[in-house]
Enzyme design. Structure first.
Site: not given
Length: 453
Positions: A43-45, A48
């Site tokens: 999910v961090k994409d 970012a």
């Protein structure tokens, strides 16, 4: 032709998948938002890209600059993808509790990885918070991301993840359940969903060793709640600005063991190979089952891929060492199966006390059976030897027979673990098991405790 201009354009629009067997006891429709379909497998994409683009827009990040961030691994991976495409250098500061796979992946995509100790205060100069800030101050043309307090984090989920979930459920979602770390996902998604329907409940999954649940319920930041834990990606010992507690209806805490066990269950029962925080979310979901009604639509978010935990939660030896592996422990031999093949360390009646002490140090053991030509005749343990030493500094040169205690009880193979446990007392710290053919092994209190589920 239908193609993406670069890998960043494939971020988002992840699938919503119905969960079945693992949530059978929940009387509601449970859907998983599977974020492993992002190119960085988490999910961090999403955040970012948003954080970097916002930093570029206002001049905090300049061409050819160095991005610096403290990360549990997934944010670092997302930042690495963007850094590659946009031409930035990246330094990831990571805590030593994170899996080796995460560190290796970050290095594989060009990041420099700096590893810091986990079990230190956030203000400690060795902590990954402090090291990140210091590196940002020391590195020319650098930008410190600070995902915890960088509100572009939650904004990414307000603009992307929340609308996706609303659209995919046709606005029928009633509950959103997600692990809370930096707070970006729960706050961004929660804000969007509650703007669409204020009756939607937002539940956070916390872990023991984290401050979130108590702070939400009482407004008290209790430092006594802070201690090291194994679960990755959720819980904090700080209050990130991205956590908007006013949007969260409640928290439930999940133990390290339950998080690890349910991480494996998701793979085995749903064929979805996801990470540690997903296991915590599913166990938390089950703990909250009384909150749900038959017509409810519950969405739980799976943060990252199980590939980052193959050396941890998906490794039997790692699980067994921590007492997390669900095994049937019923007999005496079950509690020592991991070391039953090791030689039993003994000491003879005429050997000196110093010999017993030397063996305890060498093999890192606390109890030793005493033998003579007739068999087991006594025992020594570190507590007795310490008391003897306090009473007589020359005890090390005395024979073992002068200080030994009663021999340890002996049980046969197949003895129920309940019967073995009854043999332990203040006066007795070990039991011997007869393996046959003249072979014996020792069972200690540590073995018994390690078998407790």
């Amino acid at each position: 032709m239908d193609f993406s201009k670069n890998i960043l354009e494939t971020i988002g629009n992840t699938p919503l998948v119905k969960l079945n067997k693992i949530v059978a006891e929940i009387d509601a429709l449970v859907l998983a938002k599977v974020e492993t379909f992002n190119p960085g497998n988490s999910v961090k994409d999403r955040m970012a890209v948003k954080m970097i683009e916002d930093a570029e827009a206002d001049g905090r990040l300049k061409p050819g600059g160095t991005i610096i961030e403290g990360t549990s691994g997934n944010t670092g991976m997302g930042l690495a993808l963007v850094a590659i495409i946009k031409g930035y250098k990246l330094i990831c500061v990571i805590s030593d509790k994170q899996s080796k796979e995460k560190m290796d992946i970050l290095r594989a995509v060009g990041a420099k990885v700096v590893v810091c100790p986990t079990d230190v205060e956030p203000t400690d100069p060795r902590s990954y918070y402090s090291v990140s800030k210091r590196l940002a101050e020391e590195t020319p043309n650098s930008w410190y991301v600070n995902q915890y307090d960088n509100l572009s984090n939650s904004l990414a989920h307000y603009e992307q993840t929340g609308p996706e979930i609303w659209k995919q459920t046709d606005g029928k979602i009633t509950h959103f359940v997600v692990g809370v770390g930096t707070g970006g996902t729960i706050s961004g998604v929660g804000k969007y969903l509650k703007e669409k329907n204020p009756n939607i409940k937002i539940w956070g999954i916390d872990t023991y060793g984290s401050v979130f649940k108590k702070y939400h319920e009482t407004g008290i930041f209790d430092e006594n709640e802070i201690y090291s834990y194994i679960t990755e990606g959720i819980g904090e010992d700080i209050l990130p600005k991205n956590v908007d507690f006013s949007l969260i209806d409640g928290f439930t805490k999940v133990t390290d063991k339950d998080a690890a066990v349910y991480t494996r269950k998701i793979a085995l029962e749903e064929a979805i190979f996801v990470g540690n925080s997903a296991g915590a979310c599913i166990k938390g979901l089950l703990q909250l089952k009384d909150q749900f009604k038959p017509d409810d639509v519950v969405v739980v978010l799976f943060h990252d891929s199980g590939s980052r935990y193959v050396g941890k939660m998906f490794n039997d030896d790692w699980m067994r060492e921590r007492g997390f592996l669900e095994e049937n422990i019923t007999k005496a031999e079950d509690v020592i199966k991991d070391h039953i093949d090791k030689e039993l360390i003994v000491v003879r009646t005429e050997e000196l006390v110093s010999h017993a002490i030397e063996r305890m140090r060498k093999y890192k053991i606390s109890q030793i059976p005493v033998v003579d030509i007739n068999g087991f005749v006594g025992s020594v343990d570190e507590t007795d030897l310490f008391r003897s030493y306090v009473a007589d500094k020359n005890v090390a040169e005395k024979p073992i027979k002068d200080v030994m205690g009663k021999p340890f009880p002996i049980v046969k193979l197949g003895t129920p673990i309940e019967e073995v446990s009854k043999l332990f007392s203040k006066e007795n710290d070990a039991v011997l098991i007869d393996l046959g053919n003249g072979q014996h092994h020792i069972i200690t209190k540590y073995d018994i405790i390690g078998s407790i589920k």
